[in-house]
Design an enzyme around this catalytic site. Sequence first.
Site, mmCIF file in Angstrom:
data_model
loop_
_atom_site.group_PDB
_atom_site.id
_atom_site.type_symbol
_atom_site.label_atom_id
_atom_site.label_comp_id
_atom_site.label_asym_id
_atom_site.label_seq_id
_atom_site.Cartn_x
_atom_site.Cartn_y
_atom_site.Cartn_z
ATOM 1 N N HIS A 1 3.958 1.436 -8.151
ATOM 2 C CA HIS A 1 2.958 0.374 -8.025
ATOM 3 C C HIS A 1 2.028 0.375 -9.236
ATOM 4 C CE1 HIS A 1 3.736 1.227 -3.574
ATOM 5 N NE2 HIS A 1 4.048 -0.047 -3.682
ATOM 6 N N GLY B 1 0.801 -1.219 0.000
ATOM 7 C CA GLY B 1 0.000 0.000 0.000
ATOM 8 C C GLY B 1 0.831 1.265 0.000
ATOM 9 N N ALA B 2 0.188 2.393 0.383
ATOM 10 C CA ALA B 2 0.772 3.734 0.209
ATOM 11 C C ALA B 2 1.248 3.829 -1.247
ATOM 12 C CB ALA B 2 1.891 4.003 1.211
HETATM 13 P P1 AMP Z 1 5.903 -2.459 -1.670
HETATM 14 O O1 AMP Z 1 4.508 -1.923 -1.544
HETATM 15 O O2 AMP Z 1 6.973 -1.477 -1.368
HETATM 16 O O3 AMP Z 1 6.060 -3.799 -0.989
HETATM 17 O O4 AMP Z 1 6.102 -2.767 -3.223
HETATM 18 C C1 AMP Z 1 5.187 -3.562 -3.926
HETATM 19 C C2 AMP Z 1 5.769 -3.839 -5.284
HETATM 20 O O5 AMP Z 1 5.973 -2.603 -5.976
HETATM 21 C C3 AMP Z 1 7.130 -4.551 -5.232
HETATM 22 O O6 AMP Z 1 7.177 -5.537 -6.242
HETATM 23 C C4 AMP Z 1 8.094 -3.416 -5.499
HETATM 24 O O7 AMP Z 1 9.307 -3.842 -6.081
HETATM 25 C C5 AMP Z 1 7.301 -2.563 -6.473
HETATM 26 N N1 AMP Z 1 7.806 -1.186 -6.478
HETATM 27 C C6 AMP Z 1 8.021 -0.388 -5.413
HETATM 28 N N2 AMP Z 1 8.548 0.798 -5.796
HETATM 29 C C7 AMP Z 1 8.688 0.729 -7.147
HETATM 30 C C8 AMP Z 1 9.187 1.630 -8.139
HETATM 31 N N3 AMP Z 1 9.664 2.835 -7.816
HETATM 32 N N4 AMP Z 1 9.151 1.228 -9.429
HETATM 33 C C9 AMP Z 1 8.689 -0.002 -9.758
HETATM 34 N N5 AMP Z 1 8.192 -0.892 -8.872
HETATM 35 C C10 AMP Z 1 8.202 -0.536 -7.585
#
Ligand code: AMP
Length: 280
Positions: free
Chosen positions: A37, A31-32
């Site tokens: 995402h 989230g956030a």
């Molecule tokens: P998180 O919510 O941080 O656990 O991330 C969820 C998914 O989004 C994971 O697969 C991350 O690698 C991906 N993600 C987070 N930040 C980015 C970004 N800046 N660019 C591409 N994918 C991202």
Amino acid sequence: MDIFKEILPLKALLGSLRSNSNSIGFVPTMGALHKGHLALIEASQRENSKTICSIFVNPTQFNNAEDLAKYPRTLEKDVNLLSKEGCDILFCPPPEEMYSKTSHLKFDFGSLDKVMEGSFRPGHFSGVALVVSKLFNIVNPDRAYFGQKDFQQYKVIEKLIEELKFNVTLRSVPIERESDGLAMSSRNSRLTVDQRKNAIVFYESLVQAKILLKSGSNLKSTLETIKENVSKKDGIKLEYLELADTANLMPLENVSPKAILLIAGYVGEVRLIDNLLLAE
Ligand code: AMP
């Protein structure tokens, strides 16, 4: 968008979608949500007839209670973003839906989860693998989308799928960046204005290292010099800057086209990571 907090009704819907020949793309998140995402959601929409996103701040992957408590939670805003993006399903369970009180399952990925993130965040990848296994079992997607931003996580999931024979195709999506190059991250929202300016040092270091290494500079001294410079910056605490093999994430002795530069550290109390493929 259909929103589920419970597993059973979600499985019922997914079962009926599957029996109507829909392909299912899955984007797990905490989230956030930001544009990084959304890039994963868009990648899923291009390849699948239905896209499901999960939002779950997974307690077992946090090795620091304060980090878990302070992790940004913006569910209402996330629901709006996902609806606008045309996401079909959101799964946002409470912790008790995902974990029984007596769960002690652990994962060990050998050397893959001992280096870099694994060494600075012991137990982190075991928690990631546990929650992703649960989510794969619940959602049973055709394809799952993970960001290159968390490259080591991507490699762990690749291994998880191979070892547990999950019938899912893994996709990696490139890093979305702010206009100055800072990798988008949910944690960026915790930075003060000054910290936000200083946070760019991680991406700048990656770019500088890449230019120098590609022009033939010595690997060890290049990384050492950049590390020293980063560590001198106010409010920055560098944890690692490494050149690793994209195949197994082992540190490299020599520059190779199959290499990736990875960096992590704190800006104030906020921990950030980033990486850059040498071949990009
Ligand atoms: P998180 O919510 O941080 O656990 O991330 C969820 C998914 O989004 C994971 O697969 C991350 O690698 C991906 N993600 C987070 N930040 C980015 C970004 N800046 N660019 C591409 N994918 C991202």
